[in-house]
Structure formats: structure tokens, C-alpha cells
Design a protein around this motif. Structure first.
Motif, short mmCIF file in Angstrom:
data_model
loop_
_atom_site.label_atom_id
_atom_site.label_comp_id
_atom_site.label_asym_id
_atom_site.label_seq_id
_atom_site.Cartn_x
_atom_site.Cartn_y
_atom_site.Cartn_z
N UNK A 159 -10.82 -8.51 4.16
CA UNK A 159 -11.10 -6.55 5.14
C UNK A 159 -10.00 -5.49 4.45
N UNK A 160 -8.59 -6.23 5.32
CA UNK A 160 -7.68 -5.25 5.31
C UNK A 160 -6.79 -4.40 4.14
N UNK A 161 -6.59 -6.24 3.10
CA UNK A 161 -6.77 -5.32 1.97
C UNK A 161 -7.23 -4.66 1.31
N UNK A 162 -8.97 -4.65 1.60
CA UNK A 162 -9.41 -3.21 0.67
C UNK A 162 -9.24 -1.91 1.41
N UNK A 163 -9.62 -2.36 2.88
CA UNK A 163 -9.83 -1.22 3.25
C UNK A 163 -8.08 -0.15 3.36
N UNK A 164 -6.98 -1.16 3.23
CA UNK A 164 -5.39 -0.29 3.17
C UNK A 164 -5.10 0.03 1.61
N UNK A 165 -5.41 -0.42 0.73
CA UNK A 165 -5.42 -0.50 -0.75
C UNK A 165 -6.27 1.16 -1.03
N UNK A 166 -7.22 1.03 -0.47
CA UNK A 166 -8.42 2.47 -1.50
C UNK A 166 -7.88 3.31 -0.44
N UNK A 167 -7.46 3.46 1.03
CA UNK A 167 -7.21 4.56 1.72
C UNK A 167 -5.45 5.25 1.06
N UNK A 168 -5.15 4.33 0.59
CA UNK A 168 -3.33 4.00 -0.21
C UNK A 168 -3.74 4.43 -1.56
N UNK A 169 -4.83 4.88 -1.99
CA UNK A 169 -4.94 5.33 -3.33
C UNK A 169 -6.26 6.80 -3.28
N UNK A 170 -6.31 7.14 -2.13
CA UNK A 170 -7.03 8.32 -2.35
C UNK A 170 -6.57 9.24 -2.92
N UNK A 171 -7.49 10.39 -3.65
CA UNK A 171 -6.94 11.33 -3.63
C UNK A 171 -6.94 12.30 -2.57
N UNK A 172 -6.32 13.17 -1.35
CA UNK A 172 -7.51 13.61 0.19
C UNK A 172 -6.72 14.32 0.70
N UNK A 173 -6.65 14.96 1.25
CA UNK A 173 -6.37 16.29 2.00
C UNK A 173 -5.90 15.70 3.81
N UNK A 174 -6.32 14.73 3.68
CA UNK A 174 -6.36 13.67 5.54
C UNK A 174 -4.17 13.05 5.13
N UNK A 175 -3.97 13.38 6.47
CA UNK A 175 -2.57 13.93 6.17
C UNK A 175 -2.14 12.29 7.54
#
Ligand code: AR6
Length: 171
Positions: free
Chosen positions: A132-148
Motif C-alpha cells: 500500500x505504501x509503495x503504490x501510494x508513494x510512487x503514485x503521488x511522486x509521479x503525479x502532475x499536480x499543483x499540490x505542494x
């Protein structure tokens, strides 16, 4: 975007948006969902009921996300997402990836900059914490977003340790 990890209770986070590990009914439950509705008060549930009546008569499908205001929580918004139930016999990881990607899209639509996430699916829904951690962190890391800042709020020392180890390996 900065990824931060804290050990604690997501309902106490003073952030723009907290993500809720909801179920398809959007009408509450245990875990993070129960805590958010308990501390946030009845306004959140009223908005969830309206969403069910207007947009999601059949419930919010797994992998999707939708926002309400946050009632009495210190956050401004709650982004409700529905994680997949873990199954050994079927790979549902695309749905867990989608929870994070869609939550960030909703955050962008709200102009939310700091977003707190729980470990979606890693409680009642049975997902092994390291995966769950691997999926969560990899997805957020790769996302194109304006979240800082994506802040993972982990309940307990063990969840925090697992997320820390996985994050260290991502860097
Ligand atoms: N703050 C941060 N993390 C928490 C908190 C909290 N207050 N409470 C629990 N956790 P879960 P799921 C952790 O079960 O697996 C509900 O009944 C918890 O220890 O909340 O996606 C819904 O209505 C675990 O690590 O979500 C659904 O029916 C993680 O948050 C179902 O559970 C996620 O656990 C969703 O199950």
C-alpha cells in the motif's frame, strides 16, 4: 512537490484537504471514515447524502474521488475516495493507484495545496502495508499536480516505519 510523513490522527491535520478512505456508500463506516465523520460532524454526512442523490446513485466506485467541505475539522475539504478491497486472487493495484491520482485531481480542482492522505485500503480493506505504501508513494511522486505538500498521516509506529522505509527506497 514535497512528500512528508507524520505519525498521528488525520482528523487533527490543519491542511487544505484531508483524504478519506471511504466506502462506496459515502455514508460512513469505521477507521479513518468513522473518525472523520465523528470529528467533522453531521455537515459532511449531509453533503455525502446529497452527492449520493445527485451524482452517485449507485455509490462512488472504487478508484474514484469526490470532495465535500470538512465541517468542524481544521481542514477545509474532505476528499472521499474508495480504495479496493485487497484480494490475493486478483491484482487490483490499478484501483489503489487511481485513488491517489484522482484525489490529487480533485485537490487541484479545489486549488488545495497541502493534502493529507491516510494509507488507503491498508486497514479494514486488508491491503498489506508495504505494498500500500509503495503504490501510494510512487503514485503521488509521479503525479502532475499543483499540490505542494502530500502529507501521509500514519496511524501507529509500524505504519510510519513502513512508509519511511519505502520512501527512502524511492529517493
Ligand atoms: N488517522 C489516520 N489514519 C487512520 C485513522 C486516523 N484517524 N484511523 C485509522 N487509520 P481504514 P480502508 C489508518 O480501515 O482499509 C471503513 O469502515 C488505519 O490504521 O480506515 O481503506 C470505510 O467506511 C489504516 O492504516 O480504511 C470502509 O468501509 C488506514 O488508516 C473501509 O473502512 C486505512 O484504514 C475502508 O477500509
Amino acid at each position: 512537490m514535497e512528500i512528508t510523513l507524520v505519525q498521528g490522527d488525520i482528523t487533527e491535520q490543519r491542511v487544505d484537504a484531508v483524504v478519506n478512505a471511504a466506502n462506496s456508500s459515502l455514508l460512513g463506516g469505521g477507521g479513518v471514515d468513522g473518525a472523520i465523520h465523528r470529528r467533522g460532524g453531521p455537515e459532511i454526512l449531509a453533503e455525502c447524502r446529497a452527492l449520493r442523490a445527485d451524482r452517485y446513485a449507485g455509490g462512488l466506485p472504487a478508484g474514484q474521488a469526490v470532495a465535500t467541505t470538512a465541517g468542524r475539522l481544521p481542514a477545509r475539504w474532505v476528499i472521499h475516495t474508495v480504495g479496493p478491497v485487497y484480494a490475493k486472487s486478483e491484482d487490483r493495484s490499478h484501483l489503489l493507484t487511481s485513488c491517489y491520482a484522482e484525489s490529487l485531481k480533485v485537490a487541484d480542482s479545489l486549488a488545495a495545496r497541502v493534502v493529507a492522505f491516510p494509507a488507503v485500503s491498508a486497514g479494514v480493506y486488508g491491503w498489506p502495508m508495504d505494498d500500500a505504501a509503495r503504490i501510494a508513494l510512487a503514485t503521488v511522486r509521479a503525479a502532475g499536480t499543483r499540490v505542494t505538500e502530500a502529507r501521509f498521516v500514519l496511524f501507529g509506529a509500524e505504519a510510519y516505519r513502513v512508509f519511511s522505509d519505502v520512501l527512502a527506497r524511492l529517493d
